[in-house]
Design a protein around this motif. Structure first.
Motif, mmCIF file in Angstrom:
data_model
loop_
_atom_site.group_PDB
_atom_site.id
_atom_site.type_symbol
_atom_site.label_atom_id
_atom_site.label_comp_id
_atom_site.label_asym_id
_atom_site.label_seq_id
_atom_site.Cartn_x
_atom_site.Cartn_y
_atom_site.Cartn_z
ATOM 1 N N LEU A 52 6.357 -52.671 -5.779
ATOM 2 C CA LEU A 52 6.504 -51.247 -6.094
ATOM 3 C C LEU A 52 5.265 -50.529 -5.580
ATOM 4 C CD1 LEU A 52 7.712 -51.396 -9.807
ATOM 5 C CD2 LEU A 52 9.107 -51.136 -7.767
ATOM 6 N N ARG A 53 5.468 -49.527 -4.751
ATOM 7 C CA ARG A 53 4.376 -48.672 -4.300
ATOM 8 C C ARG A 53 4.622 -47.303 -4.914
ATOM 9 N NH1 ARG A 53 6.057 -50.491 1.028
ATOM 10 N NH2 ARG A 53 4.987 -52.448 1.420
ATOM 11 N N TYR A 54 3.580 -46.708 -5.448
ATOM 12 C CA TYR A 54 3.759 -45.416 -6.098
ATOM 13 C C TYR A 54 2.597 -44.496 -5.787
ATOM 14 C CZ TYR A 54 0.876 -47.787 -9.610
ATOM 15 O OH TYR A 54 -0.114 -48.477 -10.257
ATOM 16 N N ARG A 55 2.892 -43.207 -5.913
ATOM 17 C CA ARG A 55 1.893 -42.179 -5.649
ATOM 18 C C ARG A 55 1.983 -41.142 -6.758
ATOM 19 N NH1 ARG A 55 3.222 -39.929 -0.328
ATOM 20 N NH2 ARG A 55 4.490 -38.474 -1.495
ATOM 21 N N TYR A 56 0.826 -40.698 -7.226
ATOM 22 C CA TYR A 56 0.768 -39.683 -8.269
ATOM 23 C C TYR A 56 -0.440 -38.797 -8.029
ATOM 24 C CZ TYR A 56 -2.662 -42.875 -10.322
ATOM 25 O OH TYR A 56 -3.746 -43.691 -10.514
ATOM 26 N N THR A 57 -0.480 -37.669 -8.715
ATOM 27 C CA THR A 57 -1.586 -36.729 -8.579
ATOM 28 C C THR A 57 -2.301 -36.628 -9.910
ATOM 29 O OG1 THR A 57 -0.334 -35.484 -6.937
ATOM 30 C CG2 THR A 57 -2.217 -34.374 -7.927
ATOM 31 N N PHE A 58 -3.632 -36.794 -9.855
ATOM 32 C CA PHE A 58 -4.452 -36.647 -11.051
ATOM 33 C C PHE A 58 -5.640 -35.760 -10.721
ATOM 34 C CE2 PHE A 58 -8.172 -38.035 -13.486
ATOM 35 C CZ PHE A 58 -7.757 -37.622 -14.739
ATOM 36 N N SER A 59 -5.792 -34.692 -11.456
ATOM 37 C CA SER A 59 -6.913 -33.777 -11.311
ATOM 38 C C SER A 59 -7.041 -33.296 -9.871
ATOM 39 C CB SER A 59 -8.207 -34.462 -11.776
ATOM 40 O OG SER A 59 -9.254 -33.547 -11.836
ATOM 41 N N GLY A 60 -5.894 -32.976 -9.261
ATOM 42 C CA GLY A 60 -5.878 -32.454 -7.898
ATOM 43 C C GLY A 60 -6.051 -33.489 -6.808
ATOM 44 N N GLU A 61 -6.179 -34.759 -7.173
ATOM 45 C CA GLU A 61 -6.399 -35.848 -6.204
ATOM 46 C C GLU A 61 -5.148 -36.730 -6.162
ATOM 47 O OE1 GLU A 61 -9.097 -39.819 -6.297
ATOM 48 O OE2 GLU A 61 -10.101 -37.955 -6.821
ATOM 49 N N VAL A 62 -4.642 -36.981 -4.945
ATOM 50 C CA VAL A 62 -3.481 -37.859 -4.770
ATOM 51 C C VAL A 62 -3.961 -39.303 -4.768
ATOM 52 C CG1 VAL A 62 -1.600 -38.508 -3.235
ATOM 53 C CG2 VAL A 62 -2.220 -36.108 -3.484
ATOM 54 N N ARG A 63 -3.326 -40.109 -5.609
ATOM 55 C CA ARG A 63 -3.701 -41.526 -5.742
ATOM 56 C C ARG A 63 -2.492 -42.387 -5.503
ATOM 57 N NH1 ARG A 63 -7.979 -42.707 -9.975
ATOM 58 N NH2 ARG A 63 -9.460 -41.018 -9.685
ATOM 59 N N GLU A 64 -2.732 -43.621 -5.097
ATOM 60 C CA GLU A 64 -1.650 -44.567 -4.845
ATOM 61 C C GLU A 64 -1.910 -45.879 -5.589
ATOM 62 O OE1 GLU A 64 -1.226 -45.042 -0.641
ATOM 63 O OE2 GLU A 64 -0.511 -42.987 -0.376
ATOM 64 N N GLY A 65 -0.837 -46.582 -5.876
ATOM 65 C CA GLY A 65 -0.944 -47.864 -6.546
ATOM 66 C C GLY A 65 0.156 -48.804 -6.080
ATOM 67 N N VAL A 66 -0.008 -50.082 -6.365
ATOM 68 C CA VAL A 66 0.939 -51.115 -5.982
ATOM 69 C C VAL A 66 1.041 -52.112 -7.128
ATOM 70 C CG1 VAL A 66 1.433 -52.968 -4.348
ATOM 71 C CG2 VAL A 66 0.310 -50.905 -3.551
ATOM 72 N N CYS A 67 2.248 -52.581 -7.399
ATOM 73 C CA CYS A 67 2.448 -53.679 -8.343
ATOM 74 C C CYS A 67 3.637 -54.506 -7.884
ATOM 75 C CB CYS A 67 2.609 -53.169 -9.778
ATOM 76 S SG CYS A 67 4.067 -52.193 -10.078
ATOM 77 N N THR A 68 3.797 -55.680 -8.424
ATOM 78 C CA THR A 68 4.918 -56.557 -8.052
ATOM 79 C C THR A 68 5.717 -56.928 -9.281
ATOM 80 O OG1 THR A 68 3.516 -58.516 -8.243
ATOM 81 C CG2 THR A 68 3.721 -57.550 -6.057
ATOM 82 N N LEU A 69 6.988 -57.203 -9.031
ATOM 83 C CA LEU A 69 7.891 -57.634 -10.102
ATOM 84 C C LEU A 69 8.212 -59.094 -9.910
ATOM 85 C CD1 LEU A 69 10.451 -54.695 -10.165
ATOM 86 C CD2 LEU A 69 8.343 -54.941 -11.452
ATOM 87 N N LEU A 103 1.791 -39.441 -16.738
ATOM 88 C CA LEU A 103 1.832 -38.579 -15.557
ATOM 89 C C LEU A 103 3.120 -38.850 -14.784
ATOM 90 C CD1 LEU A 103 -1.791 -39.038 -14.144
ATOM 91 C CD2 LEU A 103 -0.848 -36.967 -15.178
ATOM 92 N N PRO A 104 3.706 -37.832 -14.174
ATOM 93 C CA PRO A 104 4.867 -38.085 -13.328
ATOM 94 C C PRO A 104 4.437 -38.745 -12.013
ATOM 95 C CG PRO A 104 4.269 -35.774 -13.227
ATOM 96 C CD PRO A 104 3.377 -36.406 -14.261
ATOM 97 N N MET A 105 5.324 -39.526 -11.440
ATOM 98 C CA MET A 105 5.082 -40.119 -10.122
ATOM 99 C C MET A 105 5.594 -39.158 -9.057
ATOM 100 S SD MET A 105 3.683 -43.085 -10.494
ATOM 101 C CE MET A 105 2.856 -42.819 -12.038
ATOM 102 N N ASP A 106 4.805 -38.948 -8.014
ATOM 103 C CA ASP A 106 5.227 -38.098 -6.904
ATOM 104 C C ASP A 106 6.206 -38.836 -5.998
ATOM 105 O OD1 ASP A 106 3.439 -36.192 -7.854
ATOM 106 O OD2 ASP A 106 1.840 -36.853 -6.530
ATOM 107 N N GLN A 107 6.046 -40.157 -5.918
ATOM 108 C CA GLN A 107 6.932 -40.973 -5.090
ATOM 109 C C GLN A 107 6.874 -42.409 -5.574
ATOM 110 O OE1 GLN A 107 6.609 -40.540 -0.810
ATOM 111 N NE2 GLN A 107 6.936 -42.725 -0.543
ATOM 112 N N VAL A 108 8.038 -43.082 -5.554
ATOM 113 C CA VAL A 108 8.124 -44.496 -5.904
ATOM 114 C C VAL A 108 8.936 -45.181 -4.819
ATOM 115 C CG1 VAL A 108 8.984 -46.189 -7.570
ATOM 116 C CG2 VAL A 108 8.035 -44.026 -8.383
ATOM 117 N N GLU A 109 8.387 -46.272 -4.282
ATOM 118 C CA GLU A 109 9.083 -47.034 -3.239
ATOM 119 C C GLU A 109 9.235 -48.470 -3.699
ATOM 120 O OE1 GLU A 109 8.543 -48.534 1.375
ATOM 121 O OE2 GLU A 109 7.080 -47.166 0.514
#
Length: 148
Positions: free
Chosen positions: A131-148, A75-81
């Motif tokens: 890393l904070r990211y946001r994506y859309t799946f099945s019409g629902e906006v979701r967010e996630g976080v991970c660390t490097l 899936l494409p990411m809508d935003q990556v921070e």
């Protein structure tokens, strides 16, 4: 369930049916497997995983940091921070070689990657990069976080 010692009927599987769609979400650490399963159509499964690597090298009185972000998702990411736990020297941030005000990328294609670079003051400890990211799946906006 009732049980008897002597039974004339063999055990049989349950017969199930449903109406509408069945949603699937499975997690393995930072990775996600998402799907919408339809009893009468094609079902798609998507996986979501964002990762990256960071490198630093000395430059005069400070350090230059390069963070490469990889979208390993289908899936494409809508935003990556990119969120470092230390300071970024003003005016030094670049995203894909272009000057930027803040470390936010407005989108990242499936399978894509992006390079963030900046200068930071010389310090004895290495920074943790979030890393904070946001994506859309099945019409629902979701967010996630991970660390490097």
């Amino acid at each position: 369930m009732d049980q008897c010692a002597f039974c004339l009927h063999r055990p049989e599987p349950l017969l199930c049916w449903w109406e509408g769609d069945l949603r699937l979400e499975a997690a393995d650490g930072p990775r996600r497997l998402l799907g919408v399963l339809s009893p009468r159509g094609t079902s798609l499964l998507h996986f979501v995983e964002l990762g990256g690597e960071t490198r630093t090298w000395p430059d005069g009185e400070g350090l230059v940091r390069a963070v490469t972000v990889y979208n390993r998702s289908s899936l494409p990411m809508d935003q990556v921070e990119v969120a470092p736990d230390g300071a970024i020297e003003p005016g030094s941030l670049r995203i894909e070689g272009h000057p930027a005000e803040e470390p936010v990328l407005p989108g990242l294609a499936a399978g894509g990657q992006a390079l963030f670079t900046w200068r930071e003051p010389a310090a004895g400890t290495s920074q943790v990069i979030g890393l904070r990211y946001r994506y859309t799946f099945s019409g629902e906006v979701r967010e996630g976080v991970c660390t490097l």
